[in-house]
Design a protein around this motif. Structure first.
Motif, PDB file in Angstrom:
ATOM      1  N   ILE A 153      17.338 -24.712  -1.529  1.00 12.39           N
ATOM      2  CA  ILE A 153      16.508 -25.847  -1.935  1.00 12.39           C
ATOM      3  C   ILE A 153      15.083 -25.674  -1.406  1.00 12.39           C
ATOM      4  O   ILE A 153      14.120 -26.001  -2.068  1.00 12.39           O
ATOM      5  N   GLY A 154      14.961 -25.151  -0.192  1.00 18.19           N
ATOM      6  CA  GLY A 154      13.635 -24.989   0.419  1.00 18.19           C
ATOM      7  C   GLY A 154      13.717 -25.325   1.895  1.00 18.19           C
ATOM      8  O   GLY A 154      14.435 -24.672   2.650  1.00 18.19           O
ATOM      9  N   VAL A 155      13.045 -26.399   2.300  1.00 16.50           N
ATOM     10  CA  VAL A 155      13.103 -26.832   3.701  1.00 16.50           C
ATOM     11  C   VAL A 155      14.116 -27.966   3.808  1.00 16.50           C
ATOM     12  O   VAL A 155      14.054 -28.939   3.053  1.00 16.50           O
ATOM     13  N   ALA A 156      15.046 -27.831   4.762  1.00 18.11           N
ATOM     14  CA  ALA A 156      16.024 -28.896   5.029  1.00 18.11           C
ATOM     15  C   ALA A 156      15.565 -29.685   6.253  1.00 18.11           C
ATOM     16  O   ALA A 156      15.229 -29.098   7.277  1.00 18.11           O
ATOM     17  N   GLY A 157      15.564 -30.991   6.142  1.00 17.05           N
ATOM     18  CA  GLY A 157      15.264 -31.878   7.274  1.00 17.05           C
ATOM     19  C   GLY A 157      16.575 -32.407   7.832  1.00 17.05           C
ATOM     20  O   GLY A 157      17.344 -33.058   7.116  1.00 17.05           O
ATOM     21  N   LEU A 158      16.865 -32.093   9.082  1.00 15.77           N
ATOM     22  CA  LEU A 158      18.166 -32.405   9.674  1.00 15.77           C
ATOM     23  C   LEU A 158      17.976 -33.410  10.806  1.00 15.77           C
ATOM     24  O   LEU A 158      17.206 -33.157  11.739  1.00 15.77           O
ATOM     25  N   ILE A 159      18.681 -34.533  10.750  1.00 11.92           N
ATOM     26  CA  ILE A 159      18.510 -35.586  11.767  1.00 11.92           C
ATOM     27  C   ILE A 159      19.886 -35.949  12.315  1.00 11.92           C
ATOM     28  O   ILE A 159      20.799 -36.256  11.545  1.00 11.92           O
ATOM     29  N   ILE A 160      20.025 -35.918  13.626  1.00 15.64           N
ATOM     30  CA  ILE A 160      21.361 -36.047  14.230  1.00 15.64           C
ATOM     31  C   ILE A 160      21.385 -37.080  15.363  1.00 15.64           C
ATOM     32  O   ILE A 160      20.367 -37.336  15.998  1.00 15.64           O
TER      33      ILE A 160
END
Ligand code: NAD
Length: 497
Positions: A153-160
């Motif tokens: 997809i491109g850049v993944a934004g991951l929030i945990i």
């Protein structure tokens, strides 16, 4: 084991935890820091880069620049590099577990088990590089091939969140990267060192600079700019339903793909034909292990009237014997911060004023051993109205309510009477009841004769209703979150068309 008391924690992580941006450790651009406390004793253990929009934007820009070269590698080669990261994590499992234990207050043994789960997930996902399957289909046209291929997809934004910090990092980073994306991981503010050490391990293992960036900081300051950034093509968020709803709205506005793994208010049903001893064991583990800080913990214990009094007395008796503390032979640790503890205490107090009966617990532990930490006594409550805030709201702590029901259909109705639908469990010897329950309970996970938690790395996890928005991570299904499918048609004999 190295503990904070030994004064050796300085060796585990730097006193000021930086970001990882394009392969370098960087303080926040503003130079600001915030303090992180050990939940077991309330002492400050480090200061953390307080990143803001400028830091997040920089991380996204560098992630975007690094992504094409990463995507150019074959998936098998990406898998080899991620395998090295997983092996690097395994080689430092004891050190990572010490960090997890120190940051969360959970025991070293449970932190070690969590770290091993993260390694297992990493190894599974690295192998997906050899199986990044599309589909070969039939075509209605002669001499034509039809197929699907997966594309990054491109850049993944991951929030945990902070509850199982090394598992949470692995659950998102490995699937995002195997699919050929680069990533910006917004670490949980309560477990910064765990995210930092993962960044260090990935860097040491040879992950190209910029493919994984770790941004420390608060949600509204460092996380929100990630969600709003138009260069972030997919957002994967694990956390509370309230924050997930806001993230979904903002990502929806710019039509970004968003996977939401949210809260739960999970039911555990005890039938009149259950093995009560086994059921009691699993109720205590599901409600109180990890101090109840699991999206999959059991907070609604639904018990058939025929065995209600006997079962209630049994679990109250066993709860009395639980020991709170950070040691391996303790049964539950503290909750993650003071604010979380206070929110739970006031919710229990409000419910008490409306007629709920606290059978055991319901208070903070204030004896000399616990008073400086964030300890909630393991709490069992009955007589709460099924529509009370206590019955409907996730508390994310060691608190469970008991409900008395007359039969199976009443139990199922109470189980399903929730805004959430993450996990559910039934204890019964009846195959019919077990199958009926797994078919009809409104949840993403249904369990028979065990606990409400315990998902495996190769299985798709996620919830229905307000527990998520339909995606499943990890398992092979996580590949659907982090890749786009493209249809490809090839005419092998154009002259024949
Ligand atoms: P939270 O929603 O407050 O925070 C989670 C993360 O989101 C943190 O990193 C936080 O900094 C960030 N955040 C907060 N506001 C933000 C914003 N406006 N924009 C972007 N990011 C923001 O949750 P919490 O209290 O830290 O964690 C507990 C919750 O997580 C519980 O509801 C639990 O059920 C849920 N959880 C769900 C799963 C699952 O797989 N379904 C697993 C673990 C935990």
């Amino acid at each position: 084991m190295v503990r904070e008391e030994d004064g050796d924690d300085k060796k585990l992580f730097p006193p000021e935890i930086p970001n990882w941006i394009c392969g370098e450790e960087r303080p926040a651009i503003s130079g600001e820091l915030f303090e992180k406390f050990n939940p077991a004793n309330g002492r400050a253990i480090c200061r953390v880069a307080r990143s803001r929009a400028a830091d997040t934007e920089r991380a996204v820009r560098l992630a975007r620049e690094s992504q094409p070269a990463w995507a150019e590698l074959s998936p098998v080669r990406r898998g080899e590099i991620l395998h090295d990261v997983a092996v690097g994590l395994k080689a430092r499992r004891e050190e990572v577990a010490q960090i997890v234990a120190l940051e969360t207050g959970k025991s070293y043994q449970s932190a070690l088990a969590e770290t091993d789960g993260a390694v297992a997930l990493g190894l599974f996902m690295a192998g997906e590089g050899q199986r990044l399957y599309g589909r070969t289909a039939t075509s209605g046209v002669p001499n034509r091939y039809a197929m699907t291929i997966r594309q990054p997809i491109g850049v993944a934004g991951l929030i945990i969140p902070a509850n199982t910090p090394i598992a949470n990092v692995a659950w998102k980073v490995f699937p995002a990267l195997i699919c050929g994306n680069s990533a910006v991981l917004k670490a949980a503010e309560d477990t910064p060192a765990t995210a930092w050490v993962f960044g260090a391990i990935a860097h040491r293992a040879g992950l190209p600079a910029g493919v994984l960036n770790v941004v420390q900081g608060y949600g509204d300051e460092a996380g929100a700019p990630l969600v709003a950034n138009h260069d972030v093509g997919v957002i994967s968020f694990t956390g509370s339903t309230a924050v997930g709803r806001r993230i979904g709205a903002i990502a929806g506005e710019r039509l970004a793909k968003v996977s939401l793994e949210l809260g739960g208010k999970n039911p555990l049903v005890v039938c009149d034909d259950a093995d009560l001893d086994n059921a009691a064991r699993w109720v205590l583990l599901s409600a109180f292990s990890n101090a109840g800080q699991r999206c999959a913990s059991a907070s609604r214990i639904i018990v058939f009237a025929a065995v209600y009094d006997e079962f209630r007395d049994m679990i109250v008796e066993r709860t009395k014997r639980l020991r709170a503390g950070p040691k391996n032979d303790d049964d539950l640790g503290p909750v993650i911060n003071e604010e979380q503890l206070r929110a739970m205490l006031s919710c229990v107090e409000r419910a008490r004023q409306r007629g709920a009966v606290v059978l055991i617990g319901g208070h903070r532990l204030i004896d000399p051993e616990h008073r400086d930490g964030f300890y909630m006594a393991p709490t069992l409550i009955e007589n709460a109205d099924p529509n009370d805030e206590l019955s409907k709201t996730e508390l994310f702590g060691p608190i469970a309510c008991l409900y008395r029901v007359k039969d199976f259909s009443a139990a199922l109705a109470v189980a399903n009477d929730s805004p959430y639908g993450l996990t559910a469990c039934i204890h019964t010897r009846s195959l019919n009841r077990a199958i009926q329950f797994t078919q009809k309970v409104q949840a993403g996970v249904a369990v028979v004769n065990a606990g409400t938690y315990g998902s495996e790395p190769h299985m798709p996890f996620g919830g229905v209703k307000q527990s998520g928005n339909g995606w499943r991570e990890p398992g092979t299904e996580a590949l659907d979150v982090y890749s786009e499918l493209k249809d490809v048609y090839i005419s092998i004999d154009p002259d024949a068309l």
